[in-house]
Design an enzyme around this catalytic site. Structure first.
Site, PDB file in Angstrom:
ATOM      1  N   CYS A  48     -56.014  55.397  19.722  1.00  0.00           N
ATOM      2  CA  CYS A  48     -56.316  54.045  20.202  1.00  0.00           C
ATOM      3  C   CYS A  48     -56.903  54.080  21.597  1.00  0.00           C
ATOM      4  CB  CYS A  48     -55.034  53.217  20.211  1.00  0.00           C
ATOM      5  SG  CYS A  48     -54.130  53.342  18.678  1.00  0.00           S
ATOM      6  N   ARG A  66     -51.197  45.303  17.725  1.00  0.00           N
ATOM      7  CA  ARG A  66     -50.978  45.740  19.116  1.00  0.00           C
ATOM      8  C   ARG A  66     -49.676  46.500  19.265  1.00  0.00           C
ATOM      9  NH1 ARG A  66     -50.960  40.012  21.656  1.00  0.00           N
ATOM     10  NH2 ARG A  66     -52.055  40.653  23.517  1.00  0.00           N
ATOM     11  N   GLY A 110     -54.274  60.905  24.693  1.00  0.00           N
ATOM     12  CA  GLY A 110     -54.466  61.179  23.272  1.00  0.00           C
ATOM     13  C   GLY A 110     -54.166  59.984  22.404  1.00  0.00           C
ATOM     14  N   THR A 124     -66.018  41.219  13.083  1.00  0.00           N
ATOM     15  CA  THR A 124     -65.475  40.237  12.133  1.00  0.00           C
ATOM     16  C   THR A 124     -66.629  39.467  11.473  1.00  0.00           C
ATOM     17  OG1 THR A 124     -63.580  40.050  13.600  1.00  0.00           O
ATOM     18  CG2 THR A 124     -63.779  38.366  11.898  1.00  0.00           C
ATOM     19  N   ARG A 150     -55.148  50.090  30.034  1.00  0.00           N
ATOM     20  CA  ARG A 150     -54.202  51.210  30.122  1.00  0.00           C
ATOM     21  C   ARG A 150     -54.951  52.516  30.413  1.00  0.00           C
ATOM     22  NH1 ARG A 150     -48.864  51.811  29.602  1.00  0.00           N
ATOM     23  NH2 ARG A 150     -47.990  53.545  28.413  1.00  0.00           N
ATOM     24  N   HIS A 191     -44.016  49.519  46.471  1.00  0.00           N
ATOM     25  CA  HIS A 191     -44.735  48.329  46.943  1.00  0.00           C
ATOM     26  C   HIS A 191     -44.642  47.275  45.843  1.00  0.00           C
ATOM     27  CE1 HIS A 191     -48.029  45.644  47.874  1.00  0.00           C
ATOM     28  NE2 HIS A 191     -48.039  46.141  49.107  1.00  0.00           N
ATOM     29  N   LYS A 207     -58.161  42.971  22.306  1.00  0.00           N
ATOM     30  CA  LYS A 207     -57.534  44.246  21.918  1.00  0.00           C
ATOM     31  C   LYS A 207     -58.166  45.416  22.685  1.00  0.00           C
ATOM     32  CE  LYS A 207     -55.553  47.562  20.046  1.00  0.00           C
ATOM     33  NZ  LYS A 207     -54.718  47.916  18.970  1.00  0.00           N
TER      34      LYS A 207
HETATM   35  N1  SAJ Z   1     -50.159  58.305  28.875  1.00  0.00           N
HETATM   36  C1  SAJ Z   1     -50.226  58.924  30.117  1.00  0.00           C
HETATM   37  N2  SAJ Z   1     -49.614  58.311  31.185  1.00  0.00           N
HETATM   38  C2  SAJ Z   1     -48.960  57.132  31.061  1.00  0.00           C
HETATM   39  C3  SAJ Z   1     -48.902  56.501  29.790  1.00  0.00           C
HETATM   40  C4  SAJ Z   1     -49.511  57.122  28.716  1.00  0.00           C
HETATM   41  O1  SAJ Z   1     -50.818  60.008  30.280  1.00  0.00           O
HETATM   42  O2  SAJ Z   1     -48.417  56.655  32.062  1.00  0.00           O
HETATM   43  C5  SAJ Z   1     -50.821  58.948  27.718  1.00  0.00           C
HETATM   44  C6  SAJ Z   1     -49.840  59.335  26.607  1.00  0.00           C
HETATM   45  O3  SAJ Z   1     -49.248  60.581  26.882  1.00  0.00           O
HETATM   46  C7  SAJ Z   1     -50.749  59.363  25.398  1.00  0.00           C
HETATM   47  C8  SAJ Z   1     -51.776  58.254  25.707  1.00  0.00           C
HETATM   48  O4  SAJ Z   1     -51.664  58.007  27.095  1.00  0.00           O
HETATM   49  O5  SAJ Z   1     -51.436  60.608  25.310  1.00  0.00           O
HETATM   50  C9  SAJ Z   1     -51.566  56.964  24.935  1.00  0.00           C
HETATM   51  O6  SAJ Z   1     -50.173  56.660  24.824  1.00  0.00           O
HETATM   52  P1  SAJ Z   1     -49.600  55.177  25.004  1.00  0.00           P
HETATM   53  O7  SAJ Z   1     -48.144  55.248  24.827  1.00  0.00           O
HETATM   54  O8  SAJ Z   1     -50.087  54.593  26.281  1.00  0.00           O
HETATM   55  O9  SAJ Z   1     -50.303  54.324  23.868  1.00  0.00           O
HETATM   56  P2  SAJ Z   1     -50.490  54.451  22.261  1.00  0.00           P
HETATM   57  O10 SAJ Z   1     -51.849  55.058  22.033  1.00  0.00           O
HETATM   58  O11 SAJ Z   1     -49.344  55.071  21.592  1.00  0.00           O
HETATM   59  O12 SAJ Z   1     -50.507  52.891  21.862  1.00  0.00           O
HETATM   60  C10 SAJ Z   1     -51.434  52.004  22.477  1.00  0.00           C
HETATM   61  C11 SAJ Z   1     -50.671  50.754  22.952  1.00  0.00           C
HETATM   62  N3  SAJ Z   1     -51.531  49.967  23.834  1.00  0.00           N
HETATM   63  C12 SAJ Z   1     -51.112  49.560  25.056  1.00  0.00           C
HETATM   64  O13 SAJ Z   1     -50.036  49.835  25.515  1.00  0.00           O
HETATM   65  C13 SAJ Z   1     -52.059  48.701  25.831  1.00  0.00           C
HETATM   66  C14 SAJ Z   1     -50.224  49.930  21.751  1.00  0.00           C
HETATM   67  O14 SAJ Z   1     -49.633  48.711  22.162  1.00  0.00           O
HETATM   68  C15 SAJ Z   1     -51.428  49.635  20.836  1.00  0.00           C
HETATM   69  O15 SAJ Z   1     -51.062  48.874  19.702  1.00  0.00           O
HETATM   70  C16 SAJ Z   1     -51.969  50.959  20.367  1.00  0.00           C
HETATM   71  O16 SAJ Z   1     -52.436  51.685  21.532  1.00  0.00           O
HETATM   72  C17 SAJ Z   1     -53.106  50.703  19.398  1.00  0.00           C
HETATM   73  O17 SAJ Z   1     -52.875  50.824  18.189  1.00  0.00           O
HETATM   74  O18 SAJ Z   1     -54.201  50.297  19.831  1.00  0.00           O
END
Ligand code: SAJ
Length: 420
Positions: free
Chosen positions: A266, A160, A263, A126, A219, A250, A212
């Protein structure tokens, strides 16, 4: 503080919904994008990306005259920059799009304007953006040199929202507002209050940037934990999905789900922005990335083993006569988005390494993107023909269908929807 005209730079997965939501609150919105085709599509009241309900609200915004798209920025009271921040080389953040966007709006900036960076950015971006604008407009003052007295207000307010739920989450999620000064934050908060029903939580720009990155790294690390567990359990002959279900009983354990890799644009990208700034310190974050990035290779090894097992059980056959079906290509369930998809990568690698037919099933797309190889088939024909089925995405359509496959079919279930 009133905002008569709002400009959104970058009309992609975040910028377009944001522009449309402002317009739905009867604000005059100018959307700016360098992609002339996207601009023309939007001006016809149509959309060039897939997101539930977005078509409706863009159509309404354009026909009612609140939203118009252009390729060259025009004057406005607030500018929101929502352009991509990919990485280049050795996972170094590429701020090229932010640089071009800030230099493109600089000529139309005027005293009192607000500039917000929404793109996910490394810490310091920024301030860098403000420096680019200051360089282009020496006649205006900016917060880095004039603090609360600056002509231009600058803030970082990261998006987000979860793809597939963007319109709901844009409105309902809390918003982190990181102004370069308190007045910058106040002005940005006033703008978002136009449509945000969640809380607008104020901090500084650097903390907002890191916030962010932290959310997505959190995650990623948790998914890496689940992915590592799945590899350990495979060695120890334990059903990882049953294990996670049990452990999650638990009260203070909440393990995510293993899969074929991580994938999207983000979670697989943002943690690197932390690693590239602080490589010595970000050890766990880097390792999580490496664990998740190596998962597709592990799945490919499983496929090679399955082919070898199949040929051993059917010695009259050659590899050329073994048909493999890949179920799911998107980067996560129930969407059509193939970008940075580990499933697509795995399917393409199978096509490259396997001598026989490889069938691809993806109910959310009608055709493979240009340049992608493979035979897209329907779910039932794939099940009829496949000797080996690789489940890569837990799309709704795939629930329970493994029972319809051939009795001899070998199943590799990377998502655990058929394993139980
Ligand atoms: N995935 C797993 N196991 C899980 C959860 C997800 O393998 O238990 C994989 C999914 O299959 C996918 C990847 O992770 O390949 C990402 O998917 P996702 O649903 O976790 O997230 P995105 O990339 O669609 O969106 C994320 C979100 N961030 C968080 O939940 C912390 C979203 O809120 C953000 O705005 C977004 O990234 C972003 O734009 O940054």
């Amino acid at each position: 503080m009133s905002f008569e005209k709002i400009s959104v730079i970058g009309l992609g997965y975040i910028g377009l919904p944001t522009a449309a939501v402002f317009a739905s609150r009867k604000k005059n919105v100018i959307g700016v994008d360098v992609n002339k085709k996207a601009v023309d599509t939007i001006n016809r009241g149509e959309i060039h990306i897939v997101e539930p309900d977005l078509d409706m609200i863009v159509h309404a915004a354009v026909t009612e005259g609140y939203l118009k798209a252009v390729t060259v920025p025009e004057p406005a009271d607030a500018f929101l920059i929502a352009v991509p921040t990919p990485f280049k080389g050795d996972h170094e953040p590429d701020l090229g799009y932010i640089e071009s966007a800030s230099k493109a709006i600089a000529p139309v900036l005027k005293k009192g304007d607000l500039v917000i960076l929404e793109s996910t950015s490394p810490v310091g971006a920024t301030e860098q953006m403000a420096a680019w604008m200051a360089e282009a407009r020496p006649d205006l003052t900016f917060p880095q040199t004039h603090g609360e007295g600056s002509d231009i207000r600058v803030a970082h307010c990261p998006e987000r929202v979860l793809p597939g739920h963007v319109l709901r989450e844009l409105v309902q999620n809390d918003r982190v507002i990181g102004g370069m000064t308190t007045k910058c934050s106040d002005k940005a908060a006033a703008l978002y209050k136009t449509f945000v029903e969640g809380e607008c939580v104020v901090t500084n720009a650097r903390t907002a940037e890191m916030c962010k990155l932290t959310e997505n790294s959190f995650r990623d690390v948790n998914i890496a934990f689940a992915n590592e567990l799945s590899i350990i359990c495979d060695k120890l002959d334990i059903n990882v999905w049953e294990l996670i279900r049990l452990a999650n009983r638990h009260p203070r354990v909440n393990i995510l789900q293993p899969g074929p890799g991580v994938g999207g644009h983000c979670i697989a990208v943002d943690p690197w922005f932390i690693v590239s700034k602080t490589p010595e310190q970000a050890r766990l974050i880097r390792t999580a990335r490496e664990v998740n990035d190596s998962k597709p290779e592990w799945v490919l090894d499983k496929v090679k083993l399955a082919v070898a097992d199949f040929l051993q059980a059917n010695p009259e056959k050659t590899a050329r006569e073994v048909t493999i079906a890949c179920f799911g290509l998107a980067f996560k369930p129930d969407i059509d988005d193939l970008r940075e998809s580990p499933s697509l990568k795995i399917a393409e690698n199978i096509i490259n390494m396997h001598a026989g037919d490889v069938l691809l099933v993806e109910p959310n797309i009608h055709a493979l993107p240009e340049g992608r190889r493979g035979i897209l088939v329907g779910l039932d024909s794939a099940l009829e023909m496949a000797d080996i089925v690789v489940l890569l995405v837990d799309h709704n359509e795939f629930n329970g269908i493994h029972k319809k496959g051939r009795p001899t079919v070998k199943v590799i279930d990377t998502r655990g929807i058929w394993a139980n």
